[in-house]
Design a protein around this motif. Structure first.
Motif, mmCIF file in Angstrom:
data_model
loop_
_atom_site.group_PDB
_atom_site.id
_atom_site.type_symbol
_atom_site.label_atom_id
_atom_site.label_comp_id
_atom_site.label_asym_id
_atom_site.label_seq_id
_atom_site.Cartn_x
_atom_site.Cartn_y
_atom_site.Cartn_z
ATOM 1 N N ALA A 59 0.839 -1.206 0.000
ATOM 2 C CA ALA A 59 0.000 0.000 0.000
ATOM 3 C C ALA A 59 0.873 1.254 0.000
ATOM 4 O O ALA A 59 0.587 2.219 -0.727
ATOM 5 C CB ALA A 59 -0.940 -0.010 1.210
ATOM 6 N N ARG A 60 1.932 1.254 0.785
ATOM 7 C CA ARG A 60 2.835 2.410 0.815
ATOM 8 C C ARG A 60 3.578 2.564 -0.515
ATOM 9 O O ARG A 60 3.839 3.681 -0.965
ATOM 10 C CB ARG A 60 3.827 2.300 1.972
ATOM 11 C CG ARG A 60 3.212 2.564 3.324
ATOM 12 C CD ARG A 60 2.691 3.996 3.436
ATOM 13 N NE ARG A 60 2.387 4.309 4.826
ATOM 14 C CZ ARG A 60 1.630 5.303 5.214
ATOM 15 N NH1 ARG A 60 1.092 6.116 4.329
ATOM 16 N NH2 ARG A 60 1.397 5.513 6.481
ATOM 17 N N GLU B 297 1.214 4.184 -2.796
ATOM 18 C CA GLU B 297 1.069 5.578 -2.370
ATOM 19 C C GLU B 297 2.213 6.432 -2.928
ATOM 20 O O GLU B 297 1.981 7.515 -3.483
ATOM 21 C CB GLU B 297 1.047 5.662 -0.845
ATOM 22 C CG GLU B 297 0.966 7.082 -0.304
ATOM 23 C CD GLU B 297 1.008 7.111 1.215
ATOM 24 O OE1 GLU B 297 0.021 7.584 1.814
ATOM 25 O OE2 GLU B 297 2.026 6.660 1.790
ATOM 26 N N ALA C 88 -2.363 5.927 1.330
ATOM 27 C CA ALA C 88 -2.613 4.495 1.546
ATOM 28 C C ALA C 88 -4.005 4.240 2.104
ATOM 29 O O ALA C 88 -4.659 3.256 1.735
ATOM 30 C CB ALA C 88 -1.552 3.915 2.474
#
Length: 193
Positions: free
Chosen positions: A45-46, A49, A56
């Protein structure tokens, strides 16, 4: 003996990757459950991002609303004559509930030709790509979970035409996604993510 032990450990590790997390309304719990030997959902997720500029918590909220973090999620089948399983409402599939055509476009535009909708890493990357496209195409801010989700739900052309304006279901889903993104953001700050 060693081969059997390594095989069993690998099978257990992979089985954990495919399962749907519990406590899906708590993103810290989801990240804790999906932390693996070589990274995990938080890492992915990061990464998305950083790549697309979408927070995120917005990425995770989109996936939560779309599939409940179920890798095999699909729309229910329609019933013919009220009881015979028939066609599905759409080709949406996987974590991101991406449609066949949109998924193919994503693969072409990103060069990620091996991407699978049942892979969380690929799905979160897809959501980031789609939201960034919403930003470029329709001018929606990358942290505007409500507007980004309306684009996700209605499609870029549908959003531009304003099909969501007279659609309470779309607006309700977008409010839910925005609320979830806000909740996830607060949770991530509390658990130091």
């Amino acid at each position: 003996m060693r081969i059997v032990a390594v095989t069993m450990l690998l099978a257990l590790a992979l089985a954990g990757c495919a399962s749907t997390p519990r406590s899906i309304n708590n993103v810290c719990s989801v990240f804790d459950q999906k932390q693996g030997f070589f990274g995990g959902w938080y890492t992915e997720a990061r990464r998305a991002e950083r790549k697309y500029g979408v927070p995120a918590e917005v990425l995770m909220a989109t996936i939560r609303i779309e599939s409940g973090f179920d890798a095999d999620a699909r729309p229910p089948r329609r019933k013919l004559l009220g009881f015979i399983p028939w066609k599905r409402a759409s080709s949406a599939y996987g974590y991101s509930q991406a449609l066949d055509g949109t998924w193919q476009r994503y693969k072409r535009e990103t060069g990620n030709m091996m991407a699978r909708r049942t892979s969380f890493a690929d799905a979160v990357d897809f959501v980031g790509w789609y939201h960034q496209t919403s930003n470029r195409t329709n001018g929606v801010a990358l942290n505007d979970a409500y507007g980004l989700y309306l684009n996700y739900y209605a499609g870029h052309a549908g959003y531009r035409r304003g099909v969501w304006r007279n659609n309470p279901q779309m607006q309700k889903s977008a409010r839910k996604a925005a609320g979830m993104a806000n909740q996830y953001g607060q949770q991530m700050r509390q658990c130091g993510r």
